[in-house]
Design a protein around this motif. Structure first.
Motif, PDB file in Angstrom:
ATOM      1  N   ARG A   1     -13.030  -8.408   0.756  1.00 56.57           N
ATOM      2  CA  ARG A   1     -12.423  -9.595   0.162  1.00 56.57           C
ATOM      3  C   ARG A   1     -11.468 -10.284   1.126  1.00 56.57           C
ATOM      4  O   ARG A   1     -10.880  -9.651   1.995  1.00 56.57           O
ATOM      5  CB  ARG A   1     -11.680  -9.192  -1.108  1.00 56.57           C
TER       6      ARG A   1
ATOM      7  N   THR B   1      -6.538   1.061  -5.674  1.00 53.98           N
ATOM      8  CA  THR B   1      -5.148   0.752  -5.960  1.00 53.98           C
ATOM      9  C   THR B   1      -4.682  -0.419  -5.111  1.00 53.98           C
ATOM     10  O   THR B   1      -5.013  -0.529  -3.949  1.00 53.98           O
ATOM     11  CB  THR B   1      -4.282   1.974  -5.658  1.00 53.98           C
ATOM     12  N   ASN B   2      -3.913  -1.246  -5.736  1.00 55.34           N
ATOM     13  CA  ASN B   2      -3.355  -2.404  -5.076  1.00 55.34           C
ATOM     14  C   ASN B   2      -1.873  -2.145  -4.888  1.00 55.34           C
ATOM     15  O   ASN B   2      -1.173  -1.843  -5.840  1.00 55.34           O
ATOM     16  CB  ASN B   2      -3.567  -3.597  -5.992  1.00 55.34           C
ATOM     17  N   MET B   3      -1.409  -2.300  -3.683  1.00 54.18           N
ATOM     18  CA  MET B   3      -0.034  -1.849  -3.424  1.00 54.18           C
ATOM     19  C   MET B   3       0.674  -2.770  -2.451  1.00 54.18           C
ATOM     20  O   MET B   3       0.068  -3.288  -1.533  1.00 54.18           O
ATOM     21  CB  MET B   3      -0.143  -0.423  -2.892  1.00 54.18           C
TER      22      MET B   3
ATOM     23  N   ASP C   1      -3.069  -9.099  -7.602  1.00 52.97           N
ATOM     24  CA  ASP C   1      -2.610  -8.721  -6.260  1.00 52.97           C
ATOM     25  C   ASP C   1      -1.337  -9.472  -5.895  1.00 52.97           C
ATOM     26  O   ASP C   1      -0.429  -8.929  -5.295  1.00 52.97           O
ATOM     27  CB  ASP C   1      -3.704  -8.918  -5.208  1.00 52.97           C
ATOM     28  N   ARG C   2      -1.270 -10.736  -6.278  1.00 53.15           N
ATOM     29  CA  ARG C   2      -0.035 -11.495  -6.067  1.00 53.15           C
ATOM     30  C   ARG C   2       1.101 -10.868  -6.851  1.00 53.15           C
ATOM     31  O   ARG C   2       2.228 -10.791  -6.393  1.00 53.15           O
ATOM     32  CB  ARG C   2      -0.205 -12.941  -6.529  1.00 53.15           C
TER      33      ARG C   2
ATOM     34  N   ASP D   1      -8.474 -11.591   0.815  1.00 53.12           N
ATOM     35  CA  ASP D   1      -7.058 -11.221   0.911  1.00 53.12           C
ATOM     36  C   ASP D   1      -6.888  -9.892   1.632  1.00 53.12           C
ATOM     37  O   ASP D   1      -5.985  -9.705   2.427  1.00 53.12           O
ATOM     38  CB  ASP D   1      -6.390 -11.209  -0.469  1.00 53.12           C
ATOM     39  N   ARG D   2      -7.805  -8.969   1.368  1.00 54.22           N
ATOM     40  CA  ARG D   2      -7.782  -7.715   2.099  1.00 54.22           C
ATOM     41  C   ARG D   2      -8.008  -7.973   3.580  1.00 54.22           C
ATOM     42  O   ARG D   2      -7.417  -7.348   4.438  1.00 54.22           O
ATOM     43  CB  ARG D   2      -8.893  -6.772   1.596  1.00 54.22           C
TER      44      ARG D   2
END
Lengths: 363, 363
Positions: free
Chosen positions: A103, B230-232, B105-106, A105-106
């Motif tokens: 993605r 996981t989003n961190m 994510d934001r 953003d990643r």
DNA sequence: CTTAGCACTCGAGGAAACTGAGTGCTAATA
DNA sequence: TATTAGCACTCAGTTTCCTCGAGTGCTAAG
């Protein structure tokens, strides 16, 4: 006024040496360089003149000279010699890029990390959408349980959607009609024109499903706005602390804070109009905290109307030649990778021919 | 062995004072505290014993004492007095949270920033998906130009989609059939079972569109996998540099680097099994660089099967009471906000009744 | 059991002296 | 005229040495 060849040579040597050692450079050190054919006394005179011309500075009377901002600017624009990437360097950059990136953003995060690793400096990476966004196509799908799915197709094959709970009962036919109307009037136009008469016209034609229109358009506007937003990441902040200019914790803190704050949010915009590599030397920076911090950045092409940017942040005394070369190569490789996403074709490492790194040193 | 009341009181005072001043604490300083009824000599004896019990340490013979890791542990688990948030603090937290937050994510980034501001320490925030992901419903939409849109509905109303270029010509009827088959056999089951006979059965029943099945399932697997990821985010790293324990740049660099590396990637996992607030004191940390760095963290509920986590990183000598209180309140407020996303109902600031902050100090 | 008193320890901080890299200037040299 | 050797001078950084005082452990008195 044009500098004499000898002055240029001295200035270049001073900057080179200072970049390597981070210590004020004395006349003796310059005189002892292999291809310097003059005595320290002569160099001393030249350095005195370069100082009065504003290219060098003296921290105190009995110390050597360090480059001034003007000195760096001159160095970056005219004196610096292109740095040739070694095969090892190109290989490691290629290896790094070859990893799958998913993605966007990643991706931005990952690229920042890679650039930071490649330059051993904090790095910024950003992706921002070019041009004015519009919707290519609307689809409305009945999803059962009194809700529908709104699907927006954007240019460049991107698809976004949203589940909408129905405020009223709507038949499949109504939906078909509504999507026909939307596709007829609201596609391929910028969102600014989603107003007034156009809106009314759509509402009138929409029939039974008219009550859905506001919800749909709200979401569409939001989506298009999100499309234009810039995605940006910073990595490797801690590398700053390894550099002698940031031994002073307070200074380091000020710089790191302003990196984390908004300080760089305008860089992607700055980059828009520039082409090639852009170097912002210390005092040319906007923020006060960044007085002796420089930024080198360059653009690359993600495709799909996305514009990429990578850059590094470092002390004014950074190895501009090396950093610029690596950054350019990185950008080039990324552009090529995105041009053929399925089989990433990376640029050949520079062989015998000189490695050109295009560069503009705007103010 | 249980400590005497007086020892506890002395230990608590030492830790409190050391947290405030970051300087070794001497017996006199303790004796002069308002509610300490013993002379410095007595305190000295107590401190000597606390030292031999391992709760205090002496940097060198003629200095005061500082808490050891065990001392901090004891303090956090038993001695620390609950910190009462002031109205101002609750108000500023509420204000911060009230801002709209959009994409997840934001959101994670934003929350990290807020927590960091509220505690004046670097903060971590993460969101991870709970439970085993599955697909609720498949939709296939003919999109013209020889391509279709695959729409996956996940539990909790999330919708994901992908544009698929058709390798072969497929009719609308074929698509209807295929989606019927998919919905009949592949919904509500974990992706691990997308194999063997089930796969074959689907392929057999899919008819003309069978060649699409692998593409569809690949994307589905990928999506479901992404769902569990996981989003961190980490924010406010620079705040560490303001603290006396990180005046040593090298140390600061080591810590910041390991924060940026993978050091904390397992925190969300650790948090899964814990409940309430968890404090990891210095040497209990896994990474070597983080020897005298502590982590305080807590969970909150995002809803939609998402589990949130917030935490701060700081020196072992951090104000656990204050940090824990703020963190808990933050988590509580976030949970409430997500429970009623439209009209965020924030918890009332604690009034007269004591503000309970649930806490487990696991190792 | 508590406390006052005391000799002792040892790091922090400051003054003084020392060192040496680097300078500008002058006079000699090519 | 351009270059270089020589020299007195400057001044930040380092080292050395000294003093100061907070804090300690121990002993003996309360």
């Amino acid at each position: 006024m044009e500098l004499s060849e000898r002055k240029k040579k001295v200035l270049r040597s001073v900057v080179d040496l200072y970049i390597r050692t981070a210590e004020p450079v004395g006349s003796k050190a310059i005189a002892e360089l292999p291809d310097m054919k003059y005595s320290s006394a002569t160099i001393r005179n030249e350095m005195a003149e370069l100082t009065s011309l504003g290219y060098l500075e003296q921290p105190h009377t009995s110390a050597g000279r360090i480059p001034s901002a003007a000195g760096y600017r001159m160095y970056v624009d005219e004196l610096m010699q292109d740095y040739r990437l070694s095969i090892d360097e190109t290989r490691s950059i290629n290896l790094a890029i070859e990893e799958k990136m998913q993605r966007v953003d990643r991706l931005v995060e990952k690229v920042a990390k890679l650039v930071s690793q490649a330059t051993d400096l904090p790095a910024i990476s950003a992706a921002s959408r070019q041009g004015c966004p519009c919707v290519k196509r609307f689809d409305l799908i009945l999803a059962g349980q009194g809700s529908i799915i709104l699907v927006l197709m954007l240019p460049n094959d991107q698809v976004v959607n949203k589940l909408i709970k129905l405020p009223v009962e709507v038949s499949d036919t109504d939906l078909k009609l509504l999507s026909a109307v939307l596709n007829a009037s609201m596609t391929d136009i910028p969102m600014e024109s989603f107003t007034g008469e156009l809106l009314e016209k759509v509402m009138r034609s929409a029939g039974a499903a008219a009550s859905l229109v506001p919800v749909i358009l709200d979401f569409t506007q939001e989506t298009l706005k999100a499309q234009t937003s810039t995605n940006m990441a910073i990595a490797g902040r801690a590398r700053l602390l390894g550099l002698p200019e940031y031994r002073d914790v307070d200074k380091a803190q000020r710089v790191l804070s302003s990196i984390d704050e908004e300080a760089f949010s305008n860089l992607p915009a700055v980059m828009q109009d520039a082409n090639g590599t852009k170097v912002i030397v210390g005092p040319e920076n906007i923020a006060d905290e960044l007085k002796d911090t420089s930024v080198v950045m360059t653009k690359f092409d993600i495709g799909d109307g996305l514009q990429g940017m990578i850059g590094v942040v470092g002390p004014t005394r950074m190895d501009y030649a090396k950093v610029t070369a690596r950054l350019s190569y990185f950008a080039e490789s990324l552009s090529k990778m995105f041009a053929k996403p399925e089989t990433p074709q990376l640029p050949q490492p520079p062989g015998e021919e000189p490695n050109e790194s295009p560069m503009t040193g705007g103010t």
